[in-house]
Design a protein around this motif. Sequence first.
Motif, short mmCIF file in Angstrom:
data_model
loop_
_atom_site.label_atom_id
_atom_site.label_comp_id
_atom_site.label_asym_id
_atom_site.label_seq_id
_atom_site.Cartn_x
_atom_site.Cartn_y
_atom_site.Cartn_z
N SER A 266 -3.83 -1.74 -9.55
CA SER A 266 -2.98 -2.17 -10.64
C SER A 266 -2.88 -1.29 -11.82
O SER A 266 -3.79 -0.50 -12.12
CB SER A 266 -3.62 -3.69 -11.09
N LYS A 267 -1.77 -1.44 -12.50
CA LYS A 267 -1.52 -0.76 -13.62
C LYS A 267 -1.00 -1.52 -14.77
O LYS A 267 -0.03 -2.07 -14.21
CB LYS A 267 -0.91 0.62 -13.46
N LYS A 268 -1.66 -1.59 -15.82
CA LYS A 268 -0.97 -2.43 -17.12
C LYS A 268 -0.93 -1.53 -18.17
O LYS A 268 -1.62 -0.78 -18.55
CB LYS A 268 -1.89 -3.65 -17.22
N TYR A 269 0.08 -1.93 -19.00
CA TYR A 269 0.37 -1.41 -20.41
C TYR A 269 0.60 -2.44 -21.36
O TYR A 269 1.57 -3.29 -21.11
CB TYR A 269 1.89 -0.44 -20.28
N SER A 270 -0.06 -2.29 -22.13
CA SER A 270 -0.29 -3.22 -23.34
C SER A 270 -0.36 -4.64 -22.83
O SER A 270 0.34 -5.55 -23.28
CB SER A 270 0.85 -3.19 -24.15
N GLY A 271 -1.22 -4.84 -21.95
CA GLY A 271 -1.21 -6.15 -21.07
C GLY A 271 -0.25 -6.50 -20.18
O GLY A 271 -0.56 -7.63 -19.46
N ASN A 272 0.87 -5.80 -19.93
CA ASN A 272 1.93 -6.18 -19.19
C ASN A 272 1.58 -5.47 -17.82
O ASN A 272 1.45 -4.10 -17.83
CB ASN A 272 3.23 -5.41 -19.60
N GLN A 273 1.48 -5.95 -16.64
CA GLN A 273 1.33 -5.58 -15.39
C GLN A 273 2.40 -4.97 -14.67
O GLN A 273 3.59 -5.53 -14.69
CB GLN A 273 0.51 -6.45 -14.33
N VAL A 274 2.74 -3.53 -14.43
CA VAL A 274 3.65 -3.01 -13.90
C VAL A 274 3.41 -2.55 -12.72
O VAL A 274 4.55 -2.26 -11.85
CB VAL A 274 3.99 -1.50 -14.77
N LEU A 275 2.31 -2.54 -11.97
CA LEU A 275 2.01 -2.16 -10.49
C LEU A 275 0.63 -3.15 -10.15
O LEU A 275 -0.37 -3.16 -10.78
CB LEU A 275 1.80 -0.70 -10.45
N HIS A 276 0.76 -3.54 -9.06
CA HIS A 276 -0.20 -4.45 -8.15
C HIS A 276 -0.05 -4.43 -6.96
O HIS A 276 0.98 -4.92 -6.20
CB HIS A 276 -0.25 -5.86 -8.76
N ILE A 277 -0.90 -3.39 -6.18
CA ILE A 277 -0.86 -3.28 -4.60
C ILE A 277 -1.93 -3.61 -4.19
O ILE A 277 -3.12 -2.60 -4.40
CB ILE A 277 -0.19 -1.84 -4.41
N GLU A 278 -2.19 -4.69 -3.35
CA GLU A 278 -3.60 -5.06 -2.88
C GLU A 278 -4.04 -3.92 -1.72
O GLU A 278 -5.01 -3.45 -1.96
CB GLU A 278 -3.79 -6.46 -2.17
N ASN A 279 -3.28 -3.77 -0.77
CA ASN A 279 -3.58 -2.83 0.13
C ASN A 279 -2.29 -2.24 0.69
O ASN A 279 -1.39 -2.86 1.09
CB ASN A 279 -4.30 -3.53 1.54
N LEU A 280 -2.30 -0.90 1.00
CA LEU A 280 -1.35 -0.01 1.36
C LEU A 280 -1.77 1.03 1.88
O LEU A 280 -2.50 1.86 1.54
CB LEU A 280 -0.23 0.43 0.20
N ASP A 281 -1.83 1.28 3.50
CA ASP A 281 -2.29 2.43 4.36
C ASP A 281 -1.01 3.21 4.73
O ASP A 281 -0.11 2.70 5.30
CB ASP A 281 -3.12 1.95 5.29
N ILE A 282 -1.06 4.45 4.45
CA ILE A 282 -0.23 5.49 5.06
C ILE A 282 -0.81 6.38 5.92
O ILE A 282 -1.67 7.43 5.55
CB ILE A 282 0.64 6.25 3.76
N PRO A 283 -0.46 6.46 7.17
CA PRO A 283 -1.23 7.48 8.05
C PRO A 283 -0.69 8.83 7.98
O PRO A 283 0.41 9.14 7.55
CB PRO A 283 -0.97 6.50 9.39
N LYS A 284 -1.56 9.79 8.37
CA LYS A 284 -1.17 11.25 8.52
C LYS A 284 -0.12 11.44 9.17
O LYS A 284 0.31 10.73 10.31
CB LYS A 284 -2.24 11.91 9.04
N GLY A 285 0.95 12.19 8.71
CA GLY A 285 2.33 12.42 9.39
C GLY A 285 3.60 11.42 9.17
O GLY A 285 4.33 11.78 10.03
N GLN A 286 2.97 10.68 8.55
CA GLN A 286 4.31 9.52 8.74
C GLN A 286 5.19 9.96 7.40
O GLN A 286 4.95 10.65 6.53
CB GLN A 286 3.56 8.02 8.04
N SER A 287 6.65 9.79 7.66
CA SER A 287 7.71 9.99 6.53
C SER A 287 7.79 8.46 6.05
O SER A 287 8.33 7.59 6.60
CB SER A 287 8.85 10.53 7.26
N PHE A 288 7.32 8.45 4.69
CA PHE A 288 7.04 6.97 4.08
C PHE A 288 8.10 7.01 2.82
O PHE A 288 8.16 7.73 2.04
CB PHE A 288 5.68 6.95 3.48
N GLY A 289 8.85 5.93 2.77
CA GLY A 289 9.94 5.82 1.79
C GLY A 289 9.58 4.36 0.81
O GLY A 289 9.16 3.55 1.55
#
Length: 231
Positions: free
Chosen positions: A8-31
């Motif tokens: 997670s990332k917060k600025y001045s108490g406002n959450q701008v990102l929250h990702i619990e789990n995200l896996d990107i395997p080797k060699g993947q083209s990820f958008g």
Amino acid sequence: MITTSNLSKKYSGNQVLHIENLDIPKGQSFGLVGNNGAGKTTYFSLLLDLIQPTTGKIKSNNIQVNKSEDWKPFTSAFIDESFLIGYLTPEEYFYFVGDLRGENKADVDAFVGQFEDFFHGEILGKKKYLRDLSKGNQKKAGIVAALIGNPEVVILDEPFANLDPTTQIRLKGIVKDLAETKGVTVLISSHDLMHVTDVCERIVVLEKGEVVKDLVTNAATLKELEAHFAN
């Protein structure tokens, strides 16, 4: 290859990102797609240790990116023109990056020479400083510089913006070659749904900093994404 846990990332108490789990395997083209403010650039900035997470972590090849610099030799990125050195010519900048990655001038010349079509005669030999190039030509130089030294992970933020149609098509070929032929893990954020579905085998949609869709790209993906953003 890249694992995200309770991030997670917060600025001045406002959450701008929250990702619990995200896996990107080797060699993947990820958008990564989403509207302005969805958290795309924030995620890439955390992945590159440009900002610190409020909670959680990202590991690249089992290296926690904000605790060690050992991920840097195999990772490269072009986020925006701030990655460039404006008072250098493109050639000087390519040599600078090559030196950082253990490549001599001959190696760099040979590598950069492969991209003459992509440069469209507008980059090399012009004796212009990077700061004096158009936004599109700055982007071309930055993207190619990010590929010097055979990185295992390449991160590109909005790579298709400011590029003319011919260059966009050539860039798609470059990205496909990286992932499909060379096994490079390529992460792309984009507002252009058509381009990202053309080049990415997997697409994640961010909304208000959270993952709302995680799609394996197929013939119906573009329509699914268009329908999502039309609502």
